[in-house]
Write a protein that holds these residues in place. Sequence first.
Motif, PDB file in Angstrom:
ATOM      1  N   VAL A  26      37.281  39.895  37.020  1.00 40.16           N
ATOM      2  CA  VAL A  26      37.950  40.627  38.266  1.00 40.16           C
ATOM      3  C   VAL A  26      37.175  41.436  39.056  1.00 40.16           C
ATOM      4  N   ALA A  27      36.791  41.363  40.096  1.00 36.59           N
ATOM      5  CA  ALA A  27      35.959  43.126  40.671  1.00 36.59           C
ATOM      6  C   ALA A  27      37.051  43.889  40.868  1.00 36.59           C
ATOM      7  N   ARG A  28      36.949  44.650  41.116  1.00 36.65           N
ATOM      8  CA  ARG A  28      37.908  45.798  41.187  1.00 36.65           C
ATOM      9  C   ARG A  28      37.839  45.660  42.937  1.00 36.65           C
ATOM     10  N   GLY A  29      39.140  45.379  43.914  1.00 40.48           N
ATOM     11  CA  GLY A  29      39.601  45.179  44.674  1.00 40.48           C
ATOM     12  C   GLY A  29      40.928  44.017  44.735  1.00 40.48           C
ATOM     13  N   LEU A  30      41.166  43.944  46.101  1.00 36.82           N
ATOM     14  CA  LEU A  30      42.575  43.159  45.572  1.00 36.82           C
ATOM     15  C   LEU A  30      41.797  40.955  45.650  1.00 36.82           C
ATOM     16  N   TYR A  31      43.583  41.030  44.957  1.00 35.04           N
ATOM     17  CA  TYR A  31      43.357  39.063  45.052  1.00 35.04           C
ATOM     18  C   TYR A  31      44.722  38.469  45.811  1.00 35.04           C
TER      19      TYR A  31
END
Length: 589
Positions: free
Chosen positions: A278-283
């Motif tokens: 996962v990237a560093r942000g909102l999912y």
Amino acid sequence: MDGLSRRAALRLAALGAVAASASASSVIRRASADDIFGGRSPLLFHSPTLQPFRDELPRLPVVSGTEIALDAHSGTHAFHADLAPGPTFGYGELDYLGPTIESVQGQPWKLQYTNRTEGNPLAADIDTSLHGMSEHDRHMTPTSLHLHGSITSPESDGHSEMLVRPGESLTHSFPGLNEAAGLWYHDHAMSMTRINVYAGLVGTNIVRDQHDSGAADNSLGLPSGEFEVPLVLQEKIMNPDGSMSIRSNITVPQGKWEGGGTGDVGVVNGKIWPTMEVARGLYRFRIVNAGSYSVWNLFLSNRAKFWVIGNDGGLLDAPIQTDSIRLAPAERVDVLVDFGAMQPGELVELRNDEPPPAQAASLGAVPMPLFCQFRVASGRGFLGDVMTMYRGGKGQPALLPAIPSAGSQRTVTVNQPAGGLSLETPMMTLNNLRYTDADIEMPAQGAVEQWNIVNTTLEPHPIHLHLVHFRTLGRAPVDLPAYMRDNPRPDIGVKWAPDVERYVTGPLQAPAAWEAGAKDTVNTYPGTVTRILVRFPTADELGFDPDAVFSAPSSHHGDGPAELQGYMWHCHMLDHEDHEMMLRYRLRG
């Protein structure tokens, strides 16, 4: 479970209870194989030891359009990197599960469904003594595709008697009446649902609208594209050869209905304990409990808080921040998880610590503790914020309507009649009735009813009503011994739904905040009355007659067309609905 398993369970209940108590206190603190397989009751089947996080989380393919063709077919699927492929069912291009179907509110669409299955991967587990079953069903698998949560005319609802056998096709028409929401579709064939769903006949349906469009510029500021991920959660028991075991209890002979059992490995989108970068942000995760039996209490291993923004019927007015959520079979949640504040290289797991239902725990079942892992990468992802509201503002759908007043009340009961030492397989029932009994609920179109669902058993039961959505009012404790003493339950086949009000022993406990909004499935707890508020739509509102008579292609035994009418309501523990915990209902014009 049958008489043999009950007697064995009684002889060994003390051992099972001790095992369950000991193992329940040792829920995993790290994702090691030793932790995961810490409780191995001698009364239960167990998967071979498997290493977590060997497989990447699959992304399910997406299909859309106003005319979709989908078949159910036989295939093979490897659930784990260290397991050989085993026999399965799948929809569309997949050999296990099905694609995510995207539809649009207000846009009718059609689904041409074809059964191309050959045999059944769990043929030996089919119980031919259940309602309508025969040896023929082991080889010519009956199927019925149901779009769960959809506002659909009765002939396209996936009725359990609307059977499609190998080589047959059926076209369902969906009018597009649902708000934007996460629905799901699954097999619903009479007495075969648990078999066909476990074999793989499950998929998701995301309904879009002008606000929740799924596009990067959606007016709700929600993650989209690679940052919006459906998660189909299941649990299983695997055989060493890579095939699935639907059996959990060693005392129940193969080919006999078991009554429900927990798995010991978590499966997400068809893989056992997968991992996802996962990237560093909102999912945005669109989660469905597609399991057959277990309720799960889901949380992140670092106890990070997340936001619930929607459930069965669509978006909530405002996000609910929490660090855990309880999810029963067939329930869905729409959640936002922020990986932006986590460090690159951090590992976070989606876990469960809900104790198994009482019957499974008495045999030594322990919580299945793990679903998947998220690996935090260094790159930045979706950097939008969680909004304070998702309804009622500019570029948003209208606020949820106020809960109306009930015009009438209806008491219904959820029962598991004691079978004593009888060798006959006990039924699970609603209102003490068999599926074919005529004394069904018949609310009027346009009526607003409060249903008081009395759970007289020792287990939770998620209750699902077809066609309609409802609001959960709450749950209250009931003095069950007095209720059942004063109102002796008659023989099965005689309706039993005594008024419960004088037996309520405490105040109504409000539902969890995330249970607000439109629901189609509600979890009922043992020894309680669960109150829901249902408004039954009219034919004029729907644009079709919900009480129309329609024809199935053939009866269960294939001996000519069957005339059907109405919808169903049932427990969504699939073993339970397969053995009579399902009734018909009709909407009177």
